[in-house]
Design an enzyme around this catalytic site. Structure first.
Site, PDB file in Angstrom:
ATOM      1  CD1 TRP A 365       0.931  -0.422   2.973  1.00  0.00           C
ATOM      2  CD2 TRP A 365      -0.536   1.145   3.556  1.00  0.00           C
ATOM      3  NE1 TRP A 365       1.312   0.043   4.214  1.00  0.00           N
ATOM      4  CE2 TRP A 365       0.418   0.999   4.599  1.00  0.00           C
ATOM      5  CE3 TRP A 365      -1.569   2.060   3.711  1.00  0.00           C
ATOM      6  CZ2 TRP A 365       0.374   1.758   5.765  1.00  0.00           C
ATOM      7  CZ3 TRP A 365      -1.604   2.814   4.882  1.00  0.00           C
ATOM      8  CH2 TRP A 365      -0.646   2.661   5.887  1.00  0.00           C
ATOM      9  CG  ASP A 366       4.839   0.821   1.441  1.00  0.00           C
ATOM     10  OD1 ASP A 366       3.913   0.135   1.926  1.00  0.00           O
ATOM     11  OD2 ASP A 366       6.008   0.756   1.863  1.00  0.00           O
ATOM     12  CD  GLU A 495       2.437  -4.369   9.104  1.00  0.00           C
ATOM     13  OE1 GLU A 495       3.594  -4.678   9.482  1.00  0.00           O
ATOM     14  OE2 GLU A 495       2.116  -4.253   7.903  1.00  0.00           O
ATOM     15  CE  LYS A 607       6.440  -2.467  11.454  1.00  0.00           C
ATOM     16  NZ  LYS A 607       6.175  -3.521  10.451  1.00  0.00           N
ATOM     17  CD  GLN A 608       2.845   1.136  10.031  1.00  0.00           C
ATOM     18  OE1 GLN A 608       3.698   0.274  10.085  1.00  0.00           O
ATOM     19  NE2 GLN A 608       2.226   1.466   8.911  1.00  0.00           N
TER      20      GLN A 608
END
Length: 781
Positions: A365-366, A495, A607-608
């Site tokens: 998806w980046d 994630e 994580k993000q």
């Protein structure tokens, strides 16, 4: 390699990245950073003569979209698991060239002095060195290479050798290496495993008329690959010998040089592939390529290549006044994004670009969330091609939806190259249904930035509708939540939290997806009713289903905590205990390398960016007060173990007026790869993070938002800078925005008159007109 001030590994230079060490322990990092690509082929920044010194080296040449397939081995398997992994190939390395003098190898590792640099202005890798033999003979060597942006099949190399204090013979072995491999750290899931012997099978090897040609079949895939090499020489060689080898065929030359004389060797390496294993077609195409390349010659090829990169900088350059290190970082990032992006409509951009084997070369998806944010606003033609790739893999997404028990619609794979799901770890892979919303977001953003309604009619609407209809099958109207639309059993961008109900990001992005699908359907019905009717007939889509999309969007459940006044990441996140950050050793990050996933899933730890990312992407759907409260709560829980995280926090801190924190996170983003801040750049660059550094400047400090095909700016100048500027290529116009200490300047460089907005104030711009307005400047800390 020792840090050079401010923890920089490389000296700050505005237009290049330079290393003056002849032997290094950081070979793999440098090989990634000095890599070249043109969207079709990529090659790591390795030495032509190979590596003899200390440390590990990783050779690699890759073709975008070309892969081999291998079965995924599971200890326990269940229905619907991804069955095969598509892995980016190592293809034959045509760079291989070994010079020798009096039987002694000439190499950088044994040179008296040397320098290598990546030139951002012309997208070339260069080196020069002085070398002396054991008998005291001195020579200088200069080399240059580029992956042609004008001829995507071509890698061009020029080497010049000057005999400084001797007359004598120089020998050259110029080869095509088809038998190299590399084994990465198997304990690191971010690293891929590659071995050419497992993926390629030789079909034909020839050397004729001083040209080398190899034809390979790709195992367990439909692809065939051809590699051809030819040379142009400044001197007639004394002798030429053919070295026939299936694994490394070579031409061996001997030249006579007088003192002060310079020998020039131009080597052209050409690659072709097709997906039906038609070797005759590849041979014919390579023959035509070689004729064209030989007729053009080095200077014409370089000029054509340079013209393409010059055009890119005209529409994409970012200038920073006051910090050479950050200036170097942003241009390095933009160059690699341009070089890595697929430009043919049948390939995309891997998480590591074409610079290394990390993540097996997969697309994520980046591209849609990060990279197309940059490309749609600066290089819309490339953005369109990346979206066309998703259209060309739509049928595979339909098949995946059926495999996942959805009776209608399309589900795009979480990680792929050819369109099939390749994720073997479903909690953090297949469960990330938000990939569909990412593609819808990219379609919406591209349309908002370009106004390309024809693309929506031809390609976008079909993708948009097929992915939108999946949400109605995945989610449900929940009577226990007042009939609101809920989505259960998914994983969001974070994630470190998996398989949850009502992930805020997923639900909010699904809502935006459904709303945009309804808007496009309404516009098509009004503006191009015949096209709309034909598409509805093709998809068996009716007005009742579109009405269901509208209702689901209106009733989408977005979890919220009234006590804290924040958006809940999901239904259960706030019920978990907080991760013990105080007692987590510094060397235990990233957590994914030191703790079982279940241990991480039981905690409030990210994580993000997840909720924070939603706040940015959906823009004015949320108030700045809510954005700030969400930032205040979630950022302390975020490890930023993903390189996708810091840039989003930078943008949102800037939007909520927290400029010092915005700058802190921006600095962590912009030199992520140059300084190897996550310790894995040796496996390849981080393309999404690179795009995030542009977003940090343009969407963060520049405050750009594109709403209803209008450009809105809220620029602020960081206290550490004297000024900054950036270019846009939006809505058929090319603009330059400059932010200084006292004033902002908006200039329309190309295109018709346009209205833009500066802190809500309307500004009318005519061609070649500049308008200055007062800058809102951050106070010095």
């Amino acid at each position: 390699m020792q840090p050079i001030g401010s923890d920089y590994l490389f000296a700050p230079e505005p237009w290049q990245l330079t290393n003056t060490q002849t032997d290094s322990n950081h070979n793999m990092l440098e090989e990634t950073l000095f890599a070249l690509a043109n969207g079709y082929l990529g090659t790591r920044g390795t030495l032509e003569e190979g590596h003899e010194g200390k440390g590990t080296s990783c050779e690699g040449t890759y073709l975008n979209g070309v892969y081999h397939s291998e079965p995924i081995t599971y200890g326990e398997v269940a229905y619907g698991y991804a069955s095969h992994n598509q892995k980016m190939l190592q293809v034959p390395n045509g760079k291989a060239m070994q010079f020798s003098l009096d039987g002694q190898r000439i190499s950088l590792n044994s040179a008296q002095s040397g320098r290598r640099w990546l030139n951002f202005k012309d997208a070339s890798y260069n080196r020069d060195m002085r070398w002396q033999s054991d008998s005291g003979k001195r020579l200088s060597l200069i080399s240059r290479r580029f992956a042609s942006l004008a001829h995507p099949n071509l890698l061009a190399l020029r080497t010049t050798i000057t005999a400084e204090n001797f007359c004598g013979r120089i020998c050259l072995s110029s080869a095509v290496d088809a038998d190299y491999s590399f084994s990465a750290n198997k304990a690191d899931p971010r690293a891929g495993q590659l071995n050419m012997a497992d993926s390629l099978r030789l079909q034909k090897s020839t050397i004729e008329n001083e040209q080398i040609q190899l034809l390979h079949e790709v195992n367990n895939s439909p692809f065939a690959i051809g590699t051809s090499v030819c040379h142009q020489l400044s001197h007639t060689p004394l002798s030429v010998r053919e070295s026939h080898s299936d694994s490394c065929p070579a031409l061996e030359y001997e030249f006579e040089l007088q003192q002060g004389e310079t020998l020039i060797i131009d080597k052209y390496v050409l690659y072709r592939h097709n997906s039906d294993k038609d070797f005759a077609a590849i041979e014919n195409a390579l023959t035509q390529d070689l004729q064209q390349i030989n007729s053009l010659g080095w200077q014409s090829l370089l000029d054509q290549h340079s013209s393409k990169i010059t055009d890119f900088w005209r529409s994409s350059d970012v200038e920073i006044e006051g910090d050479e290190g950050l200036q170097q970082g942003i241009r390095f990032n933009l160059l690699h994004l341009f070089m890595s992006a697929g430009k043919d409509g049948h390939s995309n951009m891997g998480a590591k670009g074409l610079t290394g084997h990390g993540y097996d070369g997969h697309y994520f998806w980046d591209t849609e969330i990060y990279i197309l944010s940059f490309l749609s606003a600066t290089n819309p033609d490339i953005a369109r091609k990346c979206l066309e790739f998703r259209y060309h893999t739509l049928e595979g997404a339909r098949k995946r939806a059926r495999q996942m028990s959805h009776k209608t619609g399309a589900l795009y794979p979480w990680r792929t190259i050819g369109g099939d799901e390749c994720s073997a770890f479903f909690p953090a892979g297949t469960a990330q249904y938000h990939i569909n919303a990412a593609i819808a977001h990219a379609l919406r953003h591209y349309y908002q930035a370009s106004g390309d309604w024809q693309f929506i009619q031809d390609f976008g609407a079909e993708m948009l509708f097929e992915t939108a209809r999946l949400w109605l099958d995945l989610g449900h109207f929940n009577a226990r939540k007042d009939g609101q639309f809920c989505i259960d059993g998914v994983t969001g961008p974070d994630e470190y939290t998996a398989i949850v109900n009502n992930n805020f990001y997923t639900n909010a992005m699904a809502r935006a997806h459904l709303q945009f699908a309804v808007q496009v359907a309404d516009k098509m019905q009004q503006d191009c009713s015949e096209v709309f009717a034909s598409l509805c007939n093709k998809l068996a889509l009716n007005t009742e289903e579109i009405s269901d999309w509208r209702q689901a969007g209106e009733k989408m459940y977005l979890p919220y905590d009234n006590n804290l006044g924040i958006s809940k990441q999901d239904d259960s996140f706030l019920d978990k205990k907080t991760w013990d950050f105080a007692n987590t050793p510094a060397d235990h990050y990233p957590l994914l390398l030191h703790y079982h996933p279940l241990v991480i899933y039981r905690h409030q730890v990210l994580k993000q960016a997840d909720v924070v990312l939603t706040m940015y992407l959906l823009d004015d759907a949320f108030s700045k007060d809510l954005k700030k409260r969400n930032l205040d709560y979630y950022e302390p829980l975020t490890t930023h173990d993903s390189t996708l995280s810091s840039c989003i926090h930078s943008i949102e801190f800037a939007e909520t007026g927290q400029y010092e924190r915005a700058y802190e996170f921006f600095k962590d983003t912009v030199r992520m790869d140059i300084d190897n801040r996550h310790g894995n750049t040796e496996y390849g660059i981080h393309t999404a993070c690179m795009a995030g550094s542009w977003m940090g400047i343009v969407n963060g400090f520049g405050g750009l938002r594109i709403r209803d095909q209008q450009l809105h700016f809220e620029p602020h100048l960081p206290a550490n800078w004297q000024g900054f500027s950036f270019h846009l290529n939006c809505l058929g116009r090319r603009l330059k925005i400059s932010v200084g200490r006292q004033h902002c300047q908006y200039r329309l460089l190309e295109g018709e008159r346009i209205s833009i907005f500066h802190h809500g104030q309307t500004i009318e711009l005519a061609l070649q007109q500049s308008i200055e307005v007062k800058t809102q400047t951050e106070k010095q800390p």
